[in-house]
Design a protein around this motif. Structure first.
Motif, mmCIF file in Angstrom:
data_model
loop_
_atom_site.group_PDB
_atom_site.id
_atom_site.type_symbol
_atom_site.label_atom_id
_atom_site.label_comp_id
_atom_site.label_asym_id
_atom_site.label_seq_id
_atom_site.Cartn_x
_atom_site.Cartn_y
_atom_site.Cartn_z
ATOM 1 N N MET A 52 2.987 -28.768 66.597
ATOM 2 C CA MET A 52 4.295 -29.338 66.243
ATOM 3 C C MET A 52 4.266 -30.872 66.294
ATOM 4 S SD MET A 52 7.443 -28.557 65.441
ATOM 5 C CE MET A 52 7.670 -26.873 66.015
ATOM 6 N N LYS A 53 3.647 -31.417 67.361
ATOM 7 C CA LYS A 53 3.574 -32.869 67.498
ATOM 8 C C LYS A 53 2.725 -33.478 66.391
ATOM 9 C CE LYS A 53 2.509 -36.505 70.828
ATOM 10 N NZ LYS A 53 2.010 -36.814 72.200
ATOM 11 N N ARG A 54 1.620 -32.799 66.029
ATOM 12 C CA ARG A 54 0.770 -33.312 64.957
ATOM 13 C C ARG A 54 1.527 -33.315 63.634
ATOM 14 N NH1 ARG A 54 -4.946 -30.491 64.137
ATOM 15 N NH2 ARG A 54 -5.191 -31.429 66.210
ATOM 16 N N LEU A 55 2.303 -32.262 63.381
ATOM 17 C CA LEU A 55 3.094 -32.199 62.152
ATOM 18 C C LEU A 55 4.096 -33.343 62.108
ATOM 19 C CD1 LEU A 55 4.124 -30.801 59.569
ATOM 20 C CD2 LEU A 55 5.598 -29.397 61.031
ATOM 21 N N ALA A 56 4.794 -33.592 63.220
ATOM 22 C CA ALA A 56 5.791 -34.657 63.253
ATOM 23 C C ALA A 56 5.153 -36.024 63.028
ATOM 24 C CB ALA A 56 6.532 -34.625 64.591
ATOM 25 N N THR A 57 4.004 -36.242 63.657
ATOM 26 C CA THR A 57 3.327 -37.538 63.509
ATOM 27 C C THR A 57 2.851 -37.750 62.078
ATOM 28 O OG1 THR A 57 2.586 -37.440 65.821
ATOM 29 C CG2 THR A 57 1.430 -38.955 64.349
ATOM 30 N N THR A 58 2.223 -36.716 61.503
ATOM 31 C CA THR A 58 1.737 -36.821 60.120
ATOM 32 C C THR A 58 2.881 -37.047 59.146
ATOM 33 O OG1 THR A 58 -0.117 -35.351 60.647
ATOM 34 C CG2 THR A 58 0.407 -35.665 58.324
ATOM 35 N N THR A 59 3.964 -36.299 59.336
ATOM 36 C CA THR A 59 5.126 -36.434 58.457
ATOM 37 C C THR A 59 5.710 -37.833 58.542
ATOM 38 O OG1 THR A 59 5.644 -34.086 58.710
ATOM 39 C CG2 THR A 59 7.406 -35.513 57.909
ATOM 40 N N LEU A 60 5.844 -38.352 59.751
ATOM 41 C CA LEU A 60 6.417 -39.691 59.929
ATOM 42 C C LEU A 60 5.537 -40.748 59.271
ATOM 43 C CD1 LEU A 60 8.483 -41.604 61.157
ATOM 44 C CD2 LEU A 60 7.151 -41.588 63.281
ATOM 45 N N LEU A 61 4.223 -40.665 59.464
ATOM 46 C CA LEU A 61 3.322 -41.652 58.874
ATOM 47 C C LEU A 61 3.390 -41.619 57.353
ATOM 48 C CD1 LEU A 61 0.182 -41.332 61.191
ATOM 49 C CD2 LEU A 61 1.803 -43.238 61.075
ATOM 50 N N LEU A 62 3.353 -40.416 56.782
ATOM 51 C CA LEU A 62 3.424 -40.299 55.327
ATOM 52 C C LEU A 62 4.769 -40.794 54.798
ATOM 53 C CD1 LEU A 62 1.695 -36.826 54.834
ATOM 54 C CD2 LEU A 62 0.824 -39.045 54.079
ATOM 55 N N ALA A 63 5.843 -40.471 55.502
ATOM 56 C CA ALA A 63 7.169 -40.923 55.072
ATOM 57 C C ALA A 63 7.256 -42.444 55.104
ATOM 58 C CB ALA A 63 8.249 -40.302 55.955
ATOM 59 N N LEU A 64 6.689 -43.074 56.136
ATOM 60 C CA LEU A 64 6.701 -44.534 56.218
ATOM 61 C C LEU A 64 5.912 -45.160 55.071
ATOM 62 C CD1 LEU A 64 6.287 -45.088 60.063
ATOM 63 C CD2 LEU A 64 8.339 -45.495 58.689
ATOM 64 N N VAL A 65 4.780 -44.543 54.716
ATOM 65 C CA VAL A 65 3.999 -45.040 53.580
ATOM 66 C C VAL A 65 4.823 -44.952 52.298
ATOM 67 C CG1 VAL A 65 1.994 -44.582 52.115
ATOM 68 C CG2 VAL A 65 1.747 -44.560 54.610
ATOM 69 N N ALA A 66 5.481 -43.813 52.087
ATOM 70 C CA ALA A 66 6.269 -43.617 50.866
ATOM 71 C C ALA A 66 7.429 -44.601 50.790
ATOM 72 C CB ALA A 66 6.791 -42.178 50.817
ATOM 73 N N VAL A 67 8.081 -44.855 51.906
ATOM 74 C CA VAL A 67 9.183 -45.829 51.913
ATOM 75 C C VAL A 67 8.634 -47.240 51.668
ATOM 76 C CG1 VAL A 67 10.957 -46.909 53.342
ATOM 77 C CG2 VAL A 67 10.673 -44.420 53.370
ATOM 78 N N ALA A 68 7.495 -47.547 52.281
ATOM 79 C CA ALA A 68 6.891 -48.874 52.074
ATOM 80 C C ALA A 68 6.541 -49.095 50.605
ATOM 81 C CB ALA A 68 5.647 -49.017 52.952
ATOM 82 N N ILE A 69 6.042 -48.057 49.934
ATOM 83 C CA ILE A 69 5.737 -48.171 48.501
ATOM 84 C C ILE A 69 7.006 -48.504 47.726
ATOM 85 C CG2 ILE A 69 5.001 -46.916 46.446
ATOM 86 C CD1 ILE A 69 3.108 -45.317 48.269
ATOM 87 N N ARG A 70 8.099 -47.851 48.059
ATOM 88 C CA ARG A 70 9.362 -48.091 47.356
ATOM 89 C C ARG A 70 9.852 -49.516 47.570
ATOM 90 N NH1 ARG A 70 8.907 -42.769 47.907
ATOM 91 N NH2 ARG A 70 10.100 -41.391 46.508
ATOM 92 N N VAL A 71 9.771 -49.994 48.795
ATOM 93 C CA VAL A 71 10.217 -51.363 49.074
ATOM 94 C C VAL A 71 9.311 -52.372 48.355
ATOM 95 C CG1 VAL A 71 10.533 -53.093 50.877
ATOM 96 C CG2 VAL A 71 11.258 -50.730 51.279
ATOM 97 N N HIS A 72 8.008 -52.141 48.413
ATOM 98 C CA HIS A 72 7.070 -53.024 47.718
ATOM 99 C C HIS A 72 7.378 -53.078 46.225
ATOM 100 C CE1 HIS A 72 3.164 -54.740 46.456
ATOM 101 N NE2 HIS A 72 3.232 -53.836 45.473
ATOM 102 N N ASN A 73 7.573 -51.927 45.615
ATOM 103 C CA ASN A 73 7.824 -51.890 44.176
ATOM 104 C C ASN A 73 9.145 -52.571 43.822
ATOM 105 O OD1 ASN A 73 5.437 -50.525 43.782
ATOM 106 N ND2 ASN A 73 6.382 -48.515 43.553
ATOM 107 N N ALA A 74 10.172 -52.335 44.645
ATOM 108 C CA ALA A 74 11.469 -52.948 44.363
ATOM 109 C C ALA A 74 11.380 -54.469 44.399
ATOM 110 C CB ALA A 74 12.512 -52.456 45.366
#
Length: 443
Positions: free
Chosen positions: A1-23
Motif C-alpha cells: 500500500m505504501k509503495r503504491l501511494a509513493t509511486t502514485t504521488l511521484l507520477l502525479a507530481l511529474v504529470a503536474v510539473a509537465i502541465r506547468v512547464h508547458n503552460a
C-alpha cells in the motif's frame, strides 16, 4: 500500500510539473485554432458584443469559453498585468484538466472504496494521456467542455435511482450540460446523455412520472442555458454549426476532401510506423488518425515534423498505448454486462456518453472530411468513462500472473508520454506548429 501511494504521488507530481512547464513555455498562439481564439478573446475585451458568425474563424463557435477568457484578461488588465494572460489562460486549462482527474478518482473511489489501485490508475491514466496534456497547454475550449461534460456525467453516475425526486440535482445537471453546449456544440451530447439516462430510469415500475419530470427539468434548463446560441446560428446561417463561411474557405481545400466507409474500417501500419496525419495511409483512416492523436502528437503541434527519432518514439508509444486501450474496451464490455443484469447505476450514463460521443465524432468527421478535424482531443469528453473502465480492467489484470510485465509496460508508456509531451525538453521544435498544406517541397 505504501509503495503504491509513493509511486502514485511521484507520477502525479511529474504529470503536474509537465502541465506547468508547458503552460509557461508553449507559445501562446500555437495549438488548435489558438491564434484565432486569441483574436476573438481580445475582440470581446473591447466591447463585449457578440459578433456575427462570419466575423472570424472562431466567432461561429459557442461563446462561453471566449467570454470567460475575456473576463480573465480584463481582470488582469485592471491589475496592470494584461500580458500575463498568455500564461494564466493555459494554466486555467491545466486546472480544468486536473478537475477532470479529481472527478475520475472520486468516482473510482466511490464505486470501489476498497481498491486504492483502481483509484490510482483512474487518475494516472488521465494525467499521462497525451491528448489531455496537449489541451492543458492550449488556449482552446476543449478542456472546459470536457470538464463540464465530466461534471454532468459524474452527477448522473452517483445518482440514487431509488431515492425521492431530486429536482435540484436535475436542474444542476441541466445547467452543467447547457453550459457545455454553450462552450462547444458537442456539449449537446451531455444534454442527450442526461435526458436519456433519466428516460431509461423511467422503465422501472412506478418510476415513469418521476423520470419524465427529471428529464424535462434537465432539458428545459439546458436549453435555456445553452440552446439559444445554436438556435441563433441556425436562424442566421441555416446551420447550428455553419461551415463554408468566408473565414473557413481555406479549409475546404484540405485533404482528403471526402470520406468513404472504408476510412472507418482500416487501421494501417502507418499508425505505428509514421504517426502523423498527412501520411497517405492515415489520411484514409479516421480511427488510425484518432488513435495517433489521442496517444501521440499526430498533428505535430508539440514535436518536430521531420525527425526519425520522433517517429520511432511515436511507434513505441502507440504500441504501448494498446494496453490501456484494450483495458478500456474490456471495461466497456463489463459495464455493458452489468447494465444488462440491472446492476451498476454508474454504467448507464457512462455507456450512453461513450456511444453518443463516438457516433457524433464519426458523423462530424464524415461531414467535415479534412484531416485537421480528425483529432483525439475532440474525444476528451470521454475522459470519465475511459478512466472508469480502463482502470477497472487494469486493476484486475495487475493482480494476475502478468503483473510485473503489465506494470513495466504502463511505466514505459508514462515515460514515453513524458518525453513526447514536455514541450522543448527533449525535442526542440523550430518550425511553426501543425502540419502545413500543401506540404513544403521535399517534405
Amino acid at each position: 500500500m505504501k509503495r503504491l501511494a509513493t509511486t502514485t504521488l511521484l507520477l502525479a507530481l511529474v504529470a503536474v510539473a509537465i502541465r506547468v512547464h508547458n503552460a509557461l513555455h508553449y507559445p501562446a498562439d500555437w495549438g488548435f485554432d489558438a491564434s484565432f481564439n486569441w483574436r476573438y478573446i481580445y475582440r470581446l475585451t473591447q466591447d463585449w458584443a457578440l459578433p456575427p458568425a462570419e466575423a472570424g474563424w472562431s466567432t461561429s463557435d459557442p461563446p462561453l469559453f471566449y467570454y470567460a477568457s475575456a473576463a480573465v484578461m480584463r481582470g488582469l488588465a485592471a491589475l496592470g498585468a494584461r500580458d500575463a494572460a498568455v500564461y494564466v489562460l493555459p494554466l486555467l486549462s491545466a486546472l480544468e484538466g486536473l478537475g477532470i482527474v479529481a472527478l475520475a478518482v472520486a468516482l473510482a473511489r466511490r464505486v470501489a472504496p476498497a481498491d486504492p489501485l483502481r483509484a490510482a490508475l483512474a487518475g494516472l491514466l488521465l494525467l499521462f494521456l497525451p491528448a489531455h496534456l496537449h489541451m492543458s497547454a492550449m488556449v482552446n475550449e476543449e478542456m472546459l467542455t470536457a470538464l463540464l461534460t465530466t461534471g454532468v456525467v459524474f452527477g448522473l453516475a452517483v445518482r440514487q435511482p431509488g431515492a425521492p425526486p431530486g429536482l435540484g440535482r436535475a436542474a444542476a445537471i441541466g445547467l452543467g450540460s447547457g453550459l457545455a453546449l454553450l462552450t462547444k456544440l458537442s456539449g449537446a451530447i451531455a444534454v442527450a446523455t442526461a435526458v436519456l439516462t433519466y428516460a431509461a430510469d423511467g422503465r422501472k415500475p412506478g418510476a415513469r412520472a418521476r423520470a419524465g419530470l427529471l428529464g424535462a427539468v434537465v432539458l428545459i434548463v439546458a436549453l435555456l442555458a445553452g440552446g439559444w446560441f445554436p438556435a441563433r446560428s441556425l436562424l442566421a446561417t441555416g446551420s447550428p454549426q455553419p461551415i463554408g463561411l468566408p473565414a473557413h474557405v481555406g479549409m475546404l481545400a484540405l485533404p482528403p476532401g471526402e470520406r468513404a466507409l472504408g476510412d472507418y474500417l482500416r487501421l494501417p501500419l502507418a499508425t505505428f510506423r509514421n504517426p502523423q496525419l498527412l501520411d497517405p495511409d492515415l489520411l484514409r483512416s479516421v480511427w488510425g488518425s484518432t488513435f495517433a492523436t489521442v496517444w501521440f502528437d499526430g498533428h505535430r503541434y508539440f514535436l518536430p515534423r521531420e525527425s526519425g527519432a520522433v517517429s520511432r518514439l511515436g511507434g513505441v508509444t502507440l504500441l504501448l498505448a494498446l494496453l490501456p486501450t484494450a483495458a478500456f474496451a474490456a471495461g466497456l464490455a463489463r459495464g455493458a454486462g452489468r447494465l444488462r443484469r440491472g446492476e451498476g447505476a454508474a454504467d448507464l450514463p457512462l455507456l450512453l456518453l461513450t456511444g453518443l460521443t463516438l457516433a457524433g465524432y464519426a458523423f462530424y468527421t464524415w461531414r467535415n472530411p479534412w484531416f485537421v478535424v480528425v483529432k483525439g482531443t475532440s474525444l476528451l469528453g470521454l475522459s470519465l468513462p475511459f478512466s472508469f473502465y480502463a482502470s477497472e480492467a487494469l486493476a484486475g489484470w495487475l493482480r494476475g500472473r502478468w503483473r510485473p510485465w503489465l506494470a513495466a509496460a504502463l511505466l514505459a508508456l508514462a515515460f514515453c508520454v513524458a518525453l513526447s509531451c514536455t514541450f522543448d525538453l527533449v525535442f526542440e521544435k523550430t518550425e511553426v506548429s501543425g502540419l502545413p498544406w500543401p506540404p513544403a517541397e521535399g517534405g
